[in-house]
Design a protein around this motif. Sequence first.
Motif, PDB file in Angstrom:
ATOM      1  N   CYS A   1      16.785  46.337   5.355  1.00 34.53           N
ATOM      2  CA  CYS A   1      15.134  45.749   6.450  1.00 34.53           C
ATOM      3  C   CYS A   1      14.896  43.862   6.186  1.00 34.53           C
ATOM      4  O   CYS A   1      14.097  44.073   7.046  1.00 34.53           O
ATOM      5  CB  CYS A   1      14.518  46.997   6.512  1.00 34.53           C
ATOM      6  N   ALA A   2      14.922  43.565   4.725  1.00 35.38           N
ATOM      7  CA  ALA A   2      14.005  42.197   4.756  1.00 35.38           C
ATOM      8  C   ALA A   2      12.532  43.062   3.858  1.00 35.38           C
ATOM      9  O   ALA A   2      11.775  41.696   4.349  1.00 35.38           O
ATOM     10  CB  ALA A   2      14.268  41.593   5.661  1.00 35.38           C
ATOM     11  N   GLN A   3      12.311  44.172   4.254  1.00 32.09           N
ATOM     12  CA  GLN A   3      10.831  44.237   3.803  1.00 32.09           C
ATOM     13  C   GLN A   3      10.549  44.039   2.551  1.00 32.09           C
ATOM     14  O   GLN A   3      11.041  43.485   1.811  1.00 32.09           O
ATOM     15  CB  GLN A   3      10.256  45.693   3.561  1.00 32.09           C
ATOM     16  N   GLY A   4       9.472  43.142   2.466  1.00 33.06           N
ATOM     17  CA  GLY A   4       8.975  42.534   1.665  1.00 33.06           C
ATOM     18  C   GLY A   4       7.886  43.122  -0.034  1.00 33.06           C
ATOM     19  O   GLY A   4       6.900  43.727   1.002  1.00 33.06           O
ATOM     20  N   TYR A   5       8.194  43.028  -0.775  1.00 28.07           N
ATOM     21  CA  TYR A   5       7.292  43.362  -1.885  1.00 28.07           C
ATOM     22  C   TYR A   5       6.867  42.061  -2.912  1.00 28.07           C
ATOM     23  O   TYR A   5       7.678  41.551  -3.398  1.00 28.07           O
ATOM     24  CB  TYR A   5       8.175  44.245  -2.587  1.00 28.07           C
ATOM     25  N   TRP A   6       5.514  42.127  -3.261  1.00 28.01           N
ATOM     26  CA  TRP A   6       5.264  41.061  -4.525  1.00 28.01           C
ATOM     27  C   TRP A   6       4.748  41.490  -5.798  1.00 28.01           C
ATOM     28  O   TRP A   6       3.783  42.981  -5.480  1.00 28.01           O
ATOM     29  CB  TRP A   6       4.517  40.177  -3.774  1.00 28.01           C
ATOM     30  N   TRP A   7       4.894  41.942  -7.170  1.00 29.00           N
ATOM     31  CA  TRP A   7       4.236  42.387  -8.244  1.00 29.00           C
ATOM     32  C   TRP A   7       3.055  41.287  -8.763  1.00 29.00           C
ATOM     33  O   TRP A   7       2.612  40.092  -8.529  1.00 29.00           O
ATOM     34  CB  TRP A   7       5.232  42.365  -8.686  1.00 29.00           C
ATOM     35  N   ASP A   8       1.899  42.363  -8.518  1.00 26.00           N
ATOM     36  CA  ASP A   8       0.394  41.332  -9.615  1.00 26.00           C
ATOM     37  C   ASP A   8       0.393  41.949 -10.042  1.00 26.00           C
ATOM     38  O   ASP A   8       0.154  43.562 -10.273  1.00 26.00           O
ATOM     39  CB  ASP A   8      -0.176  41.051  -8.027  1.00 26.00           C
ATOM     40  N   ARG A   9       0.126  41.157 -11.270  1.00 31.35           N
ATOM     41  CA  ARG A   9      -0.246  42.420 -12.596  1.00 31.35           C
ATOM     42  C   ARG A   9      -1.997  42.706 -12.998  1.00 31.35           C
ATOM     43  O   ARG A   9      -2.051  43.215 -14.129  1.00 31.35           O
ATOM     44  CB  ARG A   9       0.308  41.437 -13.971  1.00 31.35           C
ATOM     45  N   ARG A  10      -2.262  41.929 -12.053  1.00 28.81           N
ATOM     46  CA  ARG A  10      -4.090  42.372 -12.169  1.00 28.81           C
ATOM     47  C   ARG A  10      -4.317  43.698 -12.160  1.00 28.81           C
ATOM     48  O   ARG A  10      -3.717  44.155 -11.271  1.00 28.81           O
ATOM     49  CB  ARG A  10      -5.266  41.616 -10.838  1.00 28.81           C
ATOM     50  N   PRO A  11      -5.263  44.293 -12.797  1.00 26.79           N
ATOM     51  CA  PRO A  11      -5.650  45.939 -12.884  1.00 26.79           C
ATOM     52  C   PRO A  11      -5.669  46.490 -11.994  1.00 26.79           C
ATOM     53  O   PRO A  11      -6.012  47.546 -12.084  1.00 26.79           O
ATOM     54  CB  PRO A  11      -6.120  46.145 -14.571  1.00 26.79           C
ATOM     55  N   ASN A  12      -6.290  45.614 -11.236  1.00 23.48           N
ATOM     56  CA  ASN A  12      -6.934  46.437 -10.058  1.00 23.48           C
ATOM     57  C   ASN A  12      -5.842  46.508  -8.647  1.00 23.48           C
ATOM     58  O   ASN A  12      -6.208  46.938  -7.167  1.00 23.48           O
ATOM     59  CB  ASN A  12      -8.289  45.875  -9.762  1.00 23.48           C
ATOM     60  N   SER A  13      -4.894  45.842  -9.010  1.00 22.01           N
ATOM     61  CA  SER A  13      -3.439  45.706  -7.563  1.00 22.01           C
ATOM     62  C   SER A  13      -3.538  46.984  -7.658  1.00 22.01           C
ATOM     63  O   SER A  13      -2.861  48.049  -8.422  1.00 22.01           O
ATOM     64  CB  SER A  13      -2.729  44.490  -8.241  1.00 22.01           C
ATOM     65  N   SER A  14      -2.711  47.420  -6.046  1.00 25.48           N
ATOM     66  CA  SER A  14      -2.670  48.730  -6.027  1.00 25.48           C
ATOM     67  C   SER A  14      -0.701  48.806  -7.059  1.00 25.48           C
ATOM     68  O   SER A  14      -0.632  49.531  -6.562  1.00 25.48           O
ATOM     69  CB  SER A  14      -1.486  49.301  -4.209  1.00 25.48           C
ATOM     70  N   ALA A  15      -0.217  47.662  -6.766  1.00 23.74           N
ATOM     71  CA  ALA A  15       1.154  47.762  -7.606  1.00 23.74           C
ATOM     72  C   ALA A  15       0.956  48.190  -9.185  1.00 23.74           C
ATOM     73  O   ALA A  15       1.246  48.870 -10.043  1.00 23.74           O
ATOM     74  CB  ALA A  15       2.175  45.928  -7.649  1.00 23.74           C
ATOM     75  N   SER A  16       0.432  47.489  -9.967  1.00 29.03           N
ATOM     76  CA  SER A  16      -0.262  47.778 -11.478  1.00 29.03           C
ATOM     77  C   SER A  16      -0.666  49.441 -10.953  1.00 29.03           C
ATOM     78  O   SER A  16      -0.725  50.298 -11.918  1.00 29.03           O
ATOM     79  CB  SER A  16      -1.580  46.951 -11.466  1.00 29.03           C
ATOM     80  N   ARG A  17      -1.715  49.717  -9.823  1.00 31.13           N
ATOM     81  CA  ARG A  17      -1.829  51.549 -10.014  1.00 31.13           C
ATOM     82  C   ARG A  17      -0.759  51.887 -10.022  1.00 31.13           C
ATOM     83  O   ARG A  17      -1.123  53.029 -10.855  1.00 31.13           O
ATOM     84  CB  ARG A  17      -3.131  51.752  -9.309  1.00 31.13           C
ATOM     85  N   VAL A  18      -0.037  51.645  -9.188  1.00 33.06           N
ATOM     86  CA  VAL A  18       1.112  52.852  -8.702  1.00 33.06           C
ATOM     87  C   VAL A  18       2.241  52.814 -10.219  1.00 33.06           C
ATOM     88  O   VAL A  18       2.249  53.745 -10.899  1.00 33.06           O
ATOM     89  CB  VAL A  18       2.166  52.692  -7.501  1.00 33.06           C
ATOM     90  N   PHE A  19       2.428  51.643 -10.657  1.00 35.67           N
ATOM     91  CA  PHE A  19       2.594  51.609 -11.639  1.00 35.67           C
ATOM     92  C   PHE A  19       2.551  51.879 -13.147  1.00 35.67           C
ATOM     93  O   PHE A  19       2.663  53.301 -13.543  1.00 35.67           O
ATOM     94  CB  PHE A  19       3.114  50.130 -12.675  1.00 35.67           C
ATOM     95  N   ALA A  20       0.746  52.466 -13.316  1.00 33.91           N
ATOM     96  CA  ALA A  20       0.155  53.288 -14.372  1.00 33.91           C
ATOM     97  C   ALA A  20       0.341  54.418 -13.787  1.00 33.91           C
ATOM     98  O   ALA A  20       0.749  54.902 -15.674  1.00 33.91           O
ATOM     99  CB  ALA A  20      -0.846  52.332 -14.414  1.00 33.91           C
TER     100      ALA A  20
END
Length: 140
Positions: free
Chosen positions: A114-133
């Motif tokens: 569906c071409a939905q976009g995602y990007w990874w941000d390694r800053r500890p307060n980013s949503s991606a980092s919080r989900v991964f943690a």
Amino acid sequence: TNGGRIALFERCRKEKRTLLTTSYKLLLRKDCPAGAYLLDPKSTESLEAALPCLLKTHGVDLVPRTFLTRCVVCNGNIIQVHDDATKKKVFVDHGAPALAESDEVFEVFQCDTCAQGYWWDRRPNSSASRVFAQATKLFR
């Protein structure tokens, strides 16, 4: 409801899904599917304890390399974007045009369906980092 029956219950049965709810009244309904789980909405610890138990009960193998590999929109595969022009397009198309011009380096991904976009941000307060943690806590 569907003929006096709760549609959610019917869907759980049809799709062979487990119902997770914070409503004890919902569990008291006569047609509530067996194996439904009651979660305490006021306790994060309750949810964190219940999730690994639920996954083990249903035989789900947790494989960290497969975390964050399925699209939340359509369940397609998330693939990495390497081309700079496509990365910029992902940012613009998904409401983050400032990131397209940023000097910060992001890992960019896109759903192959569906071409939905995602990007990874390694800053500890980013949503991606919080989900991964939170996901990695399942292995402790």
